[in-house]
Design a protein around this motif. Structure first.
Motif, PDB file in Angstrom:
ATOM      1  N   GLU A 599      39.792  40.967  30.578  1.00 59.05           N
ATOM      2  CA  GLU A 599      40.010  39.752  31.366  1.00 59.05           C
ATOM      3  C   GLU A 599      38.764  38.871  31.425  1.00 59.05           C
ATOM      4  O   GLU A 599      38.866  37.640  31.502  1.00 59.05           O
ATOM      5  N   ASP A 600      37.565  39.454  31.370  1.00 56.47           N
ATOM      6  CA  ASP A 600      36.357  38.625  31.393  1.00 56.47           C
ATOM      7  C   ASP A 600      36.201  37.843  30.093  1.00 56.47           C
ATOM      8  O   ASP A 600      35.760  36.693  30.100  1.00 56.47           O
ATOM      9  N   ARG A 604      36.175  33.698  29.668  1.00 56.19           N
ATOM     10  CA  ARG A 604      35.173  32.923  28.925  1.00 56.19           C
ATOM     11  C   ARG A 604      35.843  32.016  27.891  1.00 56.19           C
ATOM     12  O   ARG A 604      35.416  30.871  27.691  1.00 56.19           O
ATOM     13  N   VAL A 725      32.329  33.631  34.941  1.00 55.03           N
ATOM     14  CA  VAL A 725      32.327  34.455  36.151  1.00 55.03           C
ATOM     15  C   VAL A 725      33.201  33.817  37.222  1.00 55.03           C
ATOM     16  O   VAL A 725      33.972  34.493  37.913  1.00 55.03           O
ATOM     17  N   SER A 728      36.813  34.292  36.262  1.00 53.65           N
ATOM     18  CA  SER A 728      37.214  35.687  36.481  1.00 53.65           C
ATOM     19  C   SER A 728      37.492  35.954  37.954  1.00 53.65           C
ATOM     20  O   SER A 728      38.498  36.586  38.312  1.00 53.65           O
ATOM     21  N   SER A 748      37.699  47.557  35.345  1.00 55.79           N
ATOM     22  CA  SER A 748      37.794  46.093  35.370  1.00 55.79           C
ATOM     23  C   SER A 748      37.370  45.502  36.709  1.00 55.79           C
ATOM     24  O   SER A 748      37.226  44.286  36.829  1.00 55.79           O
TER      25      SER A 748
END
Length: 750
Positions: A599-600, A604, A725, A728, A748
């Motif tokens: 997911e990060d 991005r 960030v 997220s 996660s």
């Protein structure tokens, strides 16, 4: 019913068994997790990292600590007021000799008590496979393998078996008798018929020869006696060794392998070169994975035998909820879920791994909902810049968003996988369709070629994973079938008659005078086609088109449709309103073991879509720089593959120096290219292309940190990561507060 408030997926394996998971419960409790969500726990292949390759459904896996360890985990969870959600695999088992059910089928064929447990076609079109299972285990063609001496009869704890590398394949009892009886007469003449060892061997041979195709207690007793005899009587041991050498042949002398060839031909399996499977295999697989064989849980006895332990774990209170893997692969998902609900009772929480196409509604099954891919896709879409999702080569494509070109890519990809990966299933269905056509006035003049073409076309045009005709044809199924038929005719207008006949069949529009037997044949065809359609979408979209057609890579994800514009806030609210009304307790996933990227990384890439001009400039500069370093070989790397690599490199750029990053990017580049199935593939690797691709992918990672291009990309990646960030965190906030049960994948939360 006990309903979870938040789940945490734990991926169990020998290095992280149930007791290790139990030790994490205090930490999970402190996070607010209410349920430990366990990967499959039944006995699976030794060293399995995932547990989806079940070998024995009657017990909890030894490497995880067994049922006693599961009981300890459940006791601690319940003491804390937490629950246990268990992933189960009703669709398939390991096609492995570690699986006693499968081993018995290989030894005894259709006579095995487990023959009906697996989805095997014992009477395939290939006459030489009648009564046999095709085993695609060889690394080269059968004749070459045989005459190189790589197949051999050996003796071991199961008596005589066929050795191929580390693999041991069973020999039928009568075949063992044939081998052991070879030269027995000469031995009797040489030693005297009254010799105790020879007499014992003769009675063992008679016992194996008269035992029938099934392995009986008498058969097992004869094998045990054989092993004891060989161990205590050196002369018999030498005789058996000499006999096996005679049967196994001598490399360089092709005729010496005739005996072994005939012996292998007499088994209930046929060993074959592994690529043969896609066109000839006669058991249904999990997608195109040869060593996962489909289980016929639609049969009441098989359901009870296969799921009995799972039901007992629920009824005993060790397990509070179930997650059903790959529900669309089942013969009749609705009936299966009704049967399961009846077995585990109305108070058990159940969710299914069901990937809904945009606009598709989950059927009113007796469950609490899906595992949440539709939420994952919608939440991600909210953070994607719409104008970045169109075709960059089409003027004003970003005004609406989405890329209609993906539809053509998906159509081509599904056609490819249906014909190349599922050729055996396709041929079988085409022949069944031909028999139906012979009984229909509008079908009898259609050729098998035309019918096969229509079958491929309609399957490739189906806009959902599958329909659920059972044998009712409900309105949602009718709608998607009509759309698929119309699209197939548009794409192949010269085959309209065969496609129109397909419509009659899929909608069960039988001739007026059809009897029950004819109707049953039509229903059987549709039920089988629905299983193929599911596999075609999974392999065609998730594992092919998503690697071929790249705009914003975070949208090339399970549950998403890159052809459509990203969802906007009003549409998301409508989706969530419907979810709150109909499926308020479904899972809300953000990462799973099946998602293409974490997911990060997706966050991005979402940021890159918002910085689309800067991102496009940086990508173009990076690509020119790579081409200069790799040279002419880089010309074969197309724009979609280059864009996939660029977005992956930036999205995964490490926050701190990581010496493994280059290797990981290189391995991913090869995987992505093979999944795309253009210049290279898993079945036909192109070493030259892959070498150039790896050099292209690694170039920027391996460059000196003082290099201007590398420094520029690093600065861009760091900026993207800092903004990522925020994305997220925003996505996490949405996931844990929207209707449903937030599901965190192991690690996660960090």
């Amino acid at each position: 019913m006990r309903l979870p408030s938040a789940t945490y997926r734990l991926q169990l394996h020998a290095g992280f068994p149930l007791d290790a998971a139990r030790e994490l419960l205090p930490y999970l409790d402190s996070l607010g997790i209410t349920d430990a969500y366990l990967s499959p726990v039944l006995q699976s292949r030794a060293g399995s990292a995932h547990g989806y390759d079940v070998t024995d459904p009657t017990r909890v896996r030894d490497e995880l600590g067994g049922e006693v360890a599961l009981a300890r985990l459940a006791e601690e969870a319940h003491r804390r007021g937490m629950g246990v959600l268990l992933d189960i695999v009703p669709n398939h088992m390991a096609a492995s000799v570690e699986n006693p059910w499968w081993l018995d089928v290989l030894r005894s064929g259709p006579a095995s008590p487990y023959a009906a447990s697996f989805d095997i076609d014992w009477e395939p079109a290939r006459a030489g496979l009648a009564g046999k299972v095709l085993l695609p285990v060889l690394t080269t063609h059968y004749g070459e393998t045989l005459e190189r001496g790589e197949l051999a009869v050996v003796i071991g704890e199961d008596g005589l078996s066929v050795s191929y590398g580390d693999l041991r394949l069973p020999l039928a009892p009568r075949s063992q008798a044939s081998v052991l009886g070879w030269g027995l007469g000469r031995l009797q003449r040489a030693t005297g018929a009254a010799d105790p060892g020879v007499l014992e061997l003769a009675t063992i041979v008679d016992g194996l020869a008269g035992g029938g195709p099934r392995v009986s207690d008498d058969t097992r007793s004869a094998i045990a006696r054989l092993l004891r005899l060989v161990e205590r009587d050196a002369r018999i041991g030498r005789h058996v060794e000499s006999t096996l050498r005679r049967w196994n042949g001598r490399p360089g002398d092709p005729r010496s392998f005739d005996l072994l060839d005939r012996l292998l031909d007499g088994q209930s399996y046929r060993v074959a070169y592994w690529p043969v499977a896609d066109q000839e295999i006669n058991y249904r697989r999990f997608f195109d994975v040869n060593d996962l064989v489909a289980v016929r849980v639609e049969d009441d006895r098989v359901f009870s035998d296969y799921l009995g332990t799972i039901v007992r774990l629920v009824q005993s209170g060790l397990v509070d909820g179930l997650r059903i893997d790959h529900v669309d692969g089942l013969h009749d998902p609705a009936r299966f879920l009704e049967r399961l609900r009846s077995a585990v009772g109305p108070e058990t929480y159940i969710v299914v791994e069901k990937i809904l196409a945009p606009g598709e509604e989950l059927r009113p099954w007796p469950i609490q909902g899906t595992t949440g891919y539709e939420v994952l896709s919608a939440v991600n879409d909210l953070f994607v810049e719409r104008s970045a999702t169109g075709d960059p080569d089409t003027p004003d494509a970003g005004a609406v968003g989405g890329d209609a070109g993906f539809r053509d890519e998906l159509y081509a990809a599904k056609r490819l996988v249906v014909t190349e990966l599922f050729g055996g299933e396709l041929r079988n269905l085409a022949q069944r369709l031909g028999r139906l056509a012979e009984q229909h006035r509008h079908g009898r003049d259609l050729t098998l070629t035309e019918l096969g073409r229509a079958l491929v076309g309609v399957t490739a045009c189906l806009g959902v994973y599958r329909t659920y005709v059972d044998p009712r044809v409900e309105a949602p199924d009718r709608r998607v079938i009509e759309v698929a038929i119309a699209e197939a005719i548009r794409r192949d207008p010269d085959n309209v008659r065969a496609t129109a006949f397909m419509r009659h069949v899929l909608l069960l529009d039988l001739p007026a005078r059809s009897g029950p037997a004819q109707r049953a044949l039509w229903i059987r065809f549709v039920m089988r086609w629905q299983q193929l359609a599911s596999a075609a979408m999974a392999k065609g979209q998730e594992d092919t088109a998503f690697y071929r057609h790249v705009r914003v890579l975070s949208r090339n994800e399970v549950g998403a449709d890159p052809a459509l514009p990203p969802i906007d806030a009003p549409a998301l609210h409508e989706l969530l309103r419907s979810r709150a009304e109909r499926w308020p307790h479904a899972l809300s996933a953000s990462s799973t073991h099946d998602t293409k990227r974490g997911e990060d990384v997706r966050a991005r890439i979402d940021v890159m879509s918002e910085l689309k001009e800067e991102s496009a400039e940086r990508e173009a500069s990076w690509r020119r720089w790579c081409e200069e370093r790799v040279g002419p070989a880089a010309r074969g790397i197309g724009p979609d593959m280059a864009r996939l690599l660029f977005q992956t490199i930036v999205g995964a750029w490490p926050n701190v120096p990581d010496p493994t990053f280059g290797d990981r990017i290189a391995a991913y580049a090869v995987k992505a290219a093979r999944e795309a199935k253009r210049e290279t593939s898993w079945r036909r690797p192109n070493d030259g292309y892959e070498t150039a691709l790896v050099a292209f992918a690694r170039a920027i990672v391996d460059a000196d940190e003082t290099d201007v291009e590398r420094r520029g990309l690093a600065v861009f990646a760091e900026r993207v990561a800092a903004l990522g960030v925020r994305v997220s965190l925003a996505q996490r906030l949405l996931t844990v507060t929207l209707p449903g049960v937030p599901d965190l994948y192991q690690g996660s939360e960090l």
